[in-house]
Design an enzyme around this catalytic site. Sequence first.
Site, PDB file in Angstrom:
ATOM      1  CG  ASN A 196      -4.655   7.130   5.500  1.00  0.00           C
ATOM      2  OD1 ASN A 196      -4.673   5.906   5.478  1.00  0.00           O
ATOM      3  ND2 ASN A 196      -4.275   7.869   6.528  1.00  0.00           N
ATOM      4  CD  GLU A 197      -5.657   6.523   9.719  1.00  0.00           C
ATOM      5  OE1 GLU A 197      -5.387   7.862  10.048  1.00  0.00           O
ATOM      6  OE2 GLU A 197      -5.141   5.494   9.880  1.00  0.00           O
ATOM      7  CD1 TRP A 240       2.658   2.931  10.288  1.00  0.00           C
ATOM      8  CD2 TRP A 240       1.455   3.246   8.421  1.00  0.00           C
ATOM      9  NE1 TRP A 240       2.747   4.040   9.733  1.00  0.00           N
ATOM     10  CE2 TRP A 240       2.254   4.399   8.603  1.00  0.00           C
ATOM     11  CE3 TRP A 240       0.697   3.057   7.082  1.00  0.00           C
ATOM     12  CZ2 TRP A 240       2.103   5.500   7.619  1.00  0.00           C
ATOM     13  CZ3 TRP A 240       0.706   4.061   6.357  1.00  0.00           C
ATOM     14  CH2 TRP A 240       1.500   5.346   6.556  1.00  0.00           C
ATOM     15  CE1 TYR A 270      -1.187   1.531  13.728  1.00  0.00           C
ATOM     16  CE2 TYR A 270      -3.205   2.631  12.665  1.00  0.00           C
ATOM     17  CZ  TYR A 270      -2.015   2.039  12.566  1.00  0.00           C
ATOM     18  OH  TYR A 270      -1.143   2.111  11.267  1.00  0.00           O
ATOM     19  CG  HIS A 297      -6.469   2.195   8.919  1.00  0.00           C
ATOM     20  ND1 HIS A 297      -6.053   3.408   8.517  1.00  0.00           N
ATOM     21  CD2 HIS A 297      -6.544   1.516   7.801  1.00  0.00           C
ATOM     22  CE1 HIS A 297      -5.866   3.502   7.141  1.00  0.00           C
ATOM     23  NE2 HIS A 297      -6.464   2.361   6.599  1.00  0.00           N
ATOM     24  NE  ARG A 307      -3.612   1.922   2.637  1.00  0.00           N
ATOM     25  CZ  ARG A 307      -3.692   3.022   3.592  1.00  0.00           C
ATOM     26  NH1 ARG A 307      -2.794   2.979   4.479  1.00  0.00           N
ATOM     27  NH2 ARG A 307      -4.621   3.910   3.639  1.00  0.00           N
TER      28      ARG A 307
END
Length: 451
Positions: A163-164, A290, A234, A232, A86
């Site tokens: 992204n986000e 990531w 986290y 994503h 990515r």
Amino acid sequence: MTRLRTRTVAGVTAATLTAAGLSALAAHGAVADDDASGIHVADGRIVEADGTDLVLRGVNHPHAWYTGTTTQALADIKAVDANAVRVVLASGDRWTRTSAAEVAAIVDGCEANRLICQLEVHDTTGYGEQAGAATLDQAADYWEYLYPTLAGTEDHVLVNLGNEPYGNDAATNAGWADDTSAAVQRLRDVGYDHALVVDAPSWGQDWAHIMRDQAPAVAAADPDGNTIFSVHMYGVYSQGSTVTQYLEHFVDAGLPLMIGEFGYTHSDGSVAYDTILAETERLGIGWLAWSWSGNGGGVEYLDLVENFDVGSPSSWGERIFTGPDGLSETSVEASVFGGAPDPDPTPDPDPTDPPAGDACTGELTVANAWQGGYQAQVTVTAGDTAVDGWTTTLPAGVGVAQLWGGTLGDDGATVTPTAWNGSLAAGASTSYGFIGSGAAPSDADVACAVG
């Protein structure tokens, strides 16, 4: 199954679909054409043009901020067994625009290294909370600019809209479904036939379950039925049960999901990364860790390799590259690059593979070579029975300058496993890599013994 293709969802926005209409549209619009020419969604799965399941196993690479590292990084990412990457692009709204020529070179580099290429616009990160962040509509402007460059790459390129694209502002996030649907429809109008990847709000983590609950509406709003959802993971996903519940929700709903980013820890807490790796393997869901290198702002610990040097993997990198359910164990090269097994193989009249009864085998391949040195990988494969510990002996004349994914003996030739890649199921493989000094050897068998 009859699959329908429509170009519009007339008079209906993602936020106002009725439950009955949602179910009907999801049953049809969320499934791409039978004659799809590239990566597409079929029955809630991500598949290639030939119908082969595409399960992404790869990493993120920050091209937009480190443009001079990308050519080598793509080769190195392939060398650690990734099947996808990515790549961070910039639309020019927040960071210096990644030009069409740069994007063309990135796509060519991915293809040369047999990597599925997922391109994302990073300028949208945290819109509504992050000053200067771009909207999805501004990202669509950039994708329109890139269309002549990307047309015809549908079989090996995924387009990640932004992204986000939202922070944690609730009022802004309320528009996620409609804004995302509008951006998807706009790219379809431009002419994009690619599989489109859409990120969750709330910095990608979807802790309020906005994407989870409204994904069917967004899927139904895509006239090509070719939208993939990306979360994503986290600190929100510190508990393994949270990971499992989220992934299973999408599988049960028949909606395609990937984990576009994850780490082992972050500023918002630790991450259940072992569960992420195990559950994505169980459910056939793709992931991209990531990130390759170059992290700053206090999250340097998320670098998979130090200073973009594949010979200096971090502990996080070693976990992703060679740990349980990591790249070396689970990554399968995309069939568009020849990764699918031959359905009718012709027996080799003079086979060079060792007998199937061997306890383990080793094979050395050279990935890159330069004057005075080279980069190589050794793949260790268990035989007919499980292996609990292995030892390989490198061919005579091989000099090791740096090694990762294994432990080099004092003799400079024997290599034993790390703490996590010594146990292999019957027929399973793992690998380690090294930087060698001197002339690169020819690809060769490596002696392997159990224990």
